[in-house]
Design a protein around this motif. Structure first.
Motif, PDB file in Angstrom:
ATOM      1  N   GLU A 145       0.831  -1.199   0.000  1.00 61.45           N
ATOM      2  CA  GLU A 145       0.000   0.000   0.000  1.00 61.45           C
ATOM      3  C   GLU A 145       0.870   1.255   0.000  1.00 61.45           C
ATOM      4  O   GLU A 145       1.926   1.301   0.612  1.00 61.45           O
ATOM      5  CB  GLU A 145      -0.918   0.017   1.223  1.00 61.45           C
ATOM      6  CG  GLU A 145      -2.001  -1.060   1.195  1.00 61.45           C
ATOM      7  CD  GLU A 145      -2.919  -0.961   2.401  1.00 61.45           C
ATOM      8  OE1 GLU A 145      -2.784   0.017   3.170  1.00 61.45           O
ATOM      9  OE2 GLU A 145      -3.757  -1.861   2.576  1.00 61.45           O
ATOM     10  N   ALA A 146       0.389   2.279  -0.716  1.00 55.65           N
ATOM     11  CA  ALA A 146       1.105   3.562  -0.776  1.00 55.65           C
ATOM     12  C   ALA A 146       0.080   4.688  -0.751  1.00 55.65           C
ATOM     13  O   ALA A 146      -1.012   4.560  -1.320  1.00 55.65           O
ATOM     14  CB  ALA A 146       1.955   3.650  -2.041  1.00 55.65           C
ATOM     15  N   SER A 147       0.422   5.762  -0.086  1.00 56.93           N
ATOM     16  CA  SER A 147      -0.471   6.917  -0.036  1.00 56.93           C
ATOM     17  C   SER A 147      -0.563   7.558  -1.415  1.00 56.93           C
ATOM     18  O   SER A 147       0.275   7.310  -2.290  1.00 56.93           O
ATOM     19  CB  SER A 147       0.047   7.930   0.982  1.00 56.93           C
ATOM     20  OG  SER A 147       1.291   8.477   0.551  1.00 56.93           O
ATOM     21  N   GLY A 148      -1.596   8.394  -1.595  1.00 62.20           N
ATOM     22  CA  GLY A 148      -1.730   9.090  -2.874  1.00 62.20           C
ATOM     23  C   GLY A 148      -0.523   9.953  -3.167  1.00 62.20           C
ATOM     24  O   GLY A 148      -0.062  10.027  -4.320  1.00 62.20           O
ATOM     25  N   ARG A 149       0.016  10.606  -2.134  1.00 63.22           N
ATOM     26  CA  ARG A 149       1.198  11.454  -2.315  1.00 63.22           C
ATOM     27  C   ARG A 149       2.387  10.610  -2.759  1.00 63.22           C
ATOM     28  O   ARG A 149       3.118  10.979  -3.697  1.00 63.22           O
ATOM     29  CB  ARG A 149       1.525  12.165  -1.005  1.00 63.22           C
ATOM     30  CG  ARG A 149       2.796  13.021  -1.042  1.00 63.22           C
ATOM     31  CD  ARG A 149       3.085  13.610   0.334  1.00 63.22           C
ATOM     32  NE  ARG A 149       4.295  14.425   0.317  1.00 63.22           N
ATOM     33  CZ  ARG A 149       5.519  13.924   0.431  1.00 63.22           C
ATOM     34  NH1 ARG A 149       5.694  12.618   0.553  1.00 63.22           N
ATOM     35  NH2 ARG A 149       6.579  14.728   0.422  1.00 63.22           N
ATOM     36  N   ASP A 150       2.600   9.479  -2.076  1.00 63.23           N
ATOM     37  CA  ASP A 150       3.704   8.611  -2.444  1.00 63.23           C
ATOM     38  C   ASP A 150       3.545   8.079  -3.866  1.00 63.23           C
ATOM     39  O   ASP A 150       4.538   7.956  -4.612  1.00 63.23           O
ATOM     40  CB  ASP A 150       3.805   7.431  -1.474  1.00 63.23           C
ATOM     41  CG  ASP A 150       4.666   7.752  -0.261  1.00 63.23           C
ATOM     42  OD1 ASP A 150       5.216   8.867  -0.198  1.00 63.23           O
ATOM     43  OD2 ASP A 150       4.783   6.893   0.627  1.00 63.23           O
TER      44      ASP A 150
END
Length: 317
Positions: free
Chosen positions: A217-222
């Motif tokens: 999983e990755a944040s939208g920013r990442d």
């Protein structure tokens, strides 16, 4: 009486000059894109480097496949993969190793350490070519190789004192050896196309990371930075280099490629205030000076007029 050049020969000369300028611009642009890798990576907050490797490799593979399909069509792209053979698989494995080690190394050492050690790839490739293929190495190249080893030893000496992680410098050396090996294989098997081989390398890296990552999983920013890390830094940079390097001499491509080493630490310093250590600057300066002297000698050698009766370059031993 001096003969005037025919219109056809003048047109050919003009076309060749334009191709050289275009190739040089593409190779410079690839070095510029690659130099942004460290700065982009420092913006990514994902704690697991394997997740970063997975998403970067996945985005790069998607871009390179789309690029080859756009350029060659589905059948042409599949034919390129099929025609690589074992040399292409070996280059893919080398590239997967290098791109994976780069991301992991960023967690242990500075961008400057990685790029300055990596700057010695052309000379280490010459050493590997002599060992594996018995290619002739000039005296000047041996001297340059010696100074590259000295410079790398100065940089790596920091890890012996505990000020820098030995893992980071070890991974940087692994990157250099992997890229040098890929260079030797590509030179030995000139028919190997770089784009499909390195695209397969990104697929290998993504599959390896998939088995190692604890969380994907990755944040939208990442994800925005992972997209830039994969598509712009890796994929587009590779496509520009693969296209441009075929239009210019190898020495010119190597010289333009040094802009990655020059600019990479600068972007990280400006964006993240990551300052190279004294030993990194000293050792890196030795490596960089050896590389530039070597490239300058190659330029001078290739620019000298050929002797009468010489129709081409000597074949590799």
């Amino acid at each position: 009486m001096t003969e005037l050049a025919s219109p056809a020969s003048a047109a050919d000369a003009g076309s060749s000059a334009r191709a050289t300028r275009r190739g040089a611009l593409l190779v410079f642009f690839s070095a510029l894109l690659w130099s942004l890798g460290g700065a982009i990576a420092r913006y990514i907050e994902a704690p697991d480097p394997w997740a970063v490797i997975f998403w970067r490799s996945l985005w790069a593979a998607a871009f390179l496949i789309a690029y080859m399909v756009w350029r060659d069509g589905w059948r042409g792209a599949m034919r390129l993969f099929r025609d690589m053979g074992l040399p292409g698989l070996a280059v893919a494995a080398c590239f997967a190793t290098a791109s994976t080690c780069f991301v992991v190394a960023l967690s242990h050492t500075t961008v400057a350490n990685i790029l300055l050690i990596q700057a010695g790839v052309p000379l280490i490739a010459a050493l590997f070519g002599w060992i594996a293929l018995r290619e002739k190495v000039s005296g000047g190249t041996w001297v340059a190789i010696f100074f590259v080893i000295v410079g790398v030893a100065v940089m790596v000496s920091e890890s012996l004192g505990g000020s820098v992680s030995p893992i980071g410098d070890g991974l940087a050396l692994a990157i250099t050896c992997a890229l040098a090996t890929a260079t030797v294989i590509t030179r030995r098997f000139a028919h190997v196309r770089m784009t499909p081989a390195t695209c397969l390398g990104t697929i290998f890296a993504a599959l390896l990371a998939l088995t190692q990552a604890s969380l994907l999983e990755a944040s939208g920013r990442d994800m925005v930075f992972l997209f830039a890390f994969g598509v712009l830094n890796l994929g587009l940079g590779l496509a520009c280099f693969a296209t441009g390097a075929r239009m210019i001499p190898a020495a010119m491509a190597a010289l333009l490629g040094t802009f990655e080493t020059i600019l990479g630490p600068v972007w990280v310093w400006l964006a993240h205030a990551e300052v190279p250590s004294g030993r990194t600057l000293i050792g890196g300066g030795i490596v960089f000076a050896a590389l530039l002297v070597h490239i300058a000698r190659e330029f001078r050698r290739h620019s000298q007029p050929r002797r009468p009766g010489v129709t081409g370059l000597p074949a590799p031993n």
